[in-house]
Design a protein around this motif. Sequence first.
Motif, mmCIF file in Angstrom:
data_model
loop_
_atom_site.group_PDB
_atom_site.id
_atom_site.type_symbol
_atom_site.label_atom_id
_atom_site.label_comp_id
_atom_site.label_asym_id
_atom_site.label_seq_id
_atom_site.Cartn_x
_atom_site.Cartn_y
_atom_site.Cartn_z
ATOM 1 N N CYS A 198 5.916 -6.083 2.582
ATOM 2 C CA CYS A 198 6.820 -6.953 1.829
ATOM 3 C C CYS A 198 6.306 -7.122 0.402
ATOM 4 O O CYS A 198 5.096 -7.252 0.171
ATOM 5 C CB CYS A 198 6.929 -8.314 2.512
ATOM 6 N N LEU A 251 8.272 -17.148 7.563
ATOM 7 C CA LEU A 251 7.442 -16.012 7.160
ATOM 8 C C LEU A 251 7.050 -16.083 5.690
ATOM 9 O O LEU A 251 5.871 -15.991 5.341
ATOM 10 C CB LEU A 251 8.194 -14.711 7.451
ATOM 11 N N HIS A 252 8.020 -16.232 4.812
ATOM 12 C CA HIS A 252 7.710 -16.143 3.384
ATOM 13 C C HIS A 252 7.076 -17.421 2.849
ATOM 14 O O HIS A 252 6.353 -17.377 1.856
ATOM 15 C CB HIS A 252 8.962 -15.741 2.612
ATOM 16 N N ILE A 292 3.542 -16.524 3.481
ATOM 17 C CA ILE A 292 3.011 -15.577 2.490
ATOM 18 C C ILE A 292 2.830 -16.275 1.143
ATOM 19 O O ILE A 292 1.863 -16.002 0.414
ATOM 20 C CB ILE A 292 3.918 -14.346 2.371
ATOM 21 N N ILE A 300 1.163 -17.773 10.640
ATOM 22 C CA ILE A 300 2.624 -17.727 10.725
ATOM 23 C C ILE A 300 3.037 -17.616 12.189
ATOM 24 O O ILE A 300 2.540 -16.754 12.916
ATOM 25 C CB ILE A 300 3.180 -16.541 9.919
ATOM 26 N N GLU A 317 5.476 -16.502 14.880
ATOM 27 C CA GLU A 317 6.525 -15.495 15.013
ATOM 28 C C GLU A 317 7.675 -16.025 15.873
ATOM 29 O O GLU A 317 7.460 -16.407 17.015
ATOM 30 C CB GLU A 317 5.985 -14.234 15.677
ATOM 31 N N ARG A 337 10.365 -9.881 12.722
ATOM 32 C CA ARG A 337 10.073 -9.626 11.314
ATOM 33 C C ARG A 337 8.584 -9.803 11.021
ATOM 34 O O ARG A 337 7.923 -8.890 10.515
ATOM 35 C CB ARG A 337 10.917 -10.538 10.430
ATOM 36 N N ALA A 338 8.054 -10.991 11.307
ATOM 37 C CA ALA A 338 6.633 -11.233 11.077
ATOM 38 C C ALA A 338 5.785 -10.341 11.969
ATOM 39 O O ALA A 338 4.732 -9.839 11.554
ATOM 40 C CB ALA A 338 6.301 -12.704 11.323
ATOM 41 N N HIS A 339 6.257 -10.110 13.194
ATOM 42 C CA HIS A 339 5.500 -9.279 14.135
ATOM 43 C C HIS A 339 5.348 -7.855 13.624
ATOM 44 O O HIS A 339 4.260 -7.277 13.691
ATOM 45 C CB HIS A 339 6.207 -9.285 15.492
ATOM 46 N N ALA A 387 3.003 -7.778 10.692
ATOM 47 C CA ALA A 387 1.631 -8.017 11.164
ATOM 48 C C ALA A 387 1.036 -6.765 11.801
ATOM 49 O O ALA A 387 -0.161 -6.484 11.648
ATOM 50 C CB ALA A 387 1.623 -9.175 12.153
ATOM 51 N N LEU A 398 -1.335 -9.245 9.124
ATOM 52 C CA LEU A 398 -0.914 -10.572 8.697
ATOM 53 C C LEU A 398 -1.194 -11.560 9.830
ATOM 54 O O LEU A 398 -0.895 -11.271 10.984
ATOM 55 C CB LEU A 398 0.583 -10.554 8.370
ATOM 56 N N THR A 428 -0.619 -13.979 12.472
ATOM 57 C CA THR A 428 0.552 -14.505 13.163
ATOM 58 C C THR A 428 0.208 -14.859 14.597
ATOM 59 O O THR A 428 -0.811 -14.431 15.138
ATOM 60 C CB THR A 428 1.711 -13.491 13.172
#
Length: 335
Positions: free
Chosen positions: A162, A264-265, A268, A279, A281, A285-287, A290, A295, A297
Amino acid sequence: MTNNSKDYNTILLFDTSVVTENLGDFIIMDAVRQQLHEMFPNSFLINAPTHDTIGKETRQWAKKASYSFVGGTNLLTNRFKGRSHSQWKFGFRDSIDIAAVGIGLGWGSYKKYDRIMDWPLDVAQSMLYKRSLSTKYLTSVRDSYSQQRLGAMGIASINTACVTMWNLTEDRLSVIPKKKSDMVVTTITNYWKTPEYLTAYKKMIDLLLDNYRVVKLWVQAREDIEVFAQLHVQDADRIQFISPSLTDYDEALSEDTDYIGTRLHAGIRALQHQRRTLIVELDNRAHEIAKDTNLPTVSYKDIESIANFIHGEREMDIHVPFDKINQWKQQFLNN
């Protein structure tokens, strides 16, 4: 500043933060603008919405612009929805004048299939992307899943993670505290509100109240307030609300705080402020990010493990693919 007239480009940016109250899109577009300014410091930036249909003026700017970019969010999908229902509201007539370069694009939904060849492909949507995404420049995507989905449509891309992560250098991450703060900022997500998710939110907030002296909740969308009211948190009066403003959120992150939440954002953004972050999950998306970048999570189904993060020591060992990012940027530097 250079006097070379070639450096004064006009850039059309399809902006995902226009006509939306989702402040996550503002975080994304803030990073997009920063990166484009570093790449094209003397250029004129023209904004056009993705959440509204394309009009005459936008098509005219698309013809004039040296480059067109579309800012990364959940714009991509395998199903053709037309101009009315898609996140990027454009159709075949609009695509005649568009050859946009994606920057950190991601898929709108993630479904598990055993094999890539089993993925459903919408011929119309594939044709639309082939007409509207640049064939001269590689599109930047935020995760491997999105890259593979575009590849199945015959569209080349590069996995840069991202765009909000592009400044998370090893030096910046190395100074993030490894131990807990006395304060934590959290978030919940208005559009995930089945009983299963509401239970997870309540367990998370109760856990944070038990382990932090100060708990703040950033309201990222109007319905977050309604969702929070449904949780019936016993010590709700202890929670301090942060107004739905990126400026106010940044101010909260300027203090010594942890971030543990579902957005998520927002997480970040906390990392950008060099804050200890976890974060939660809610979807893939985050998964997916990651899996590619490490990342930090945790699944909403494993809220209890957040206690281990709170009281343990964890480095923010995030693997941003700077080689891929530089490869993507080099396309324009060499042009």
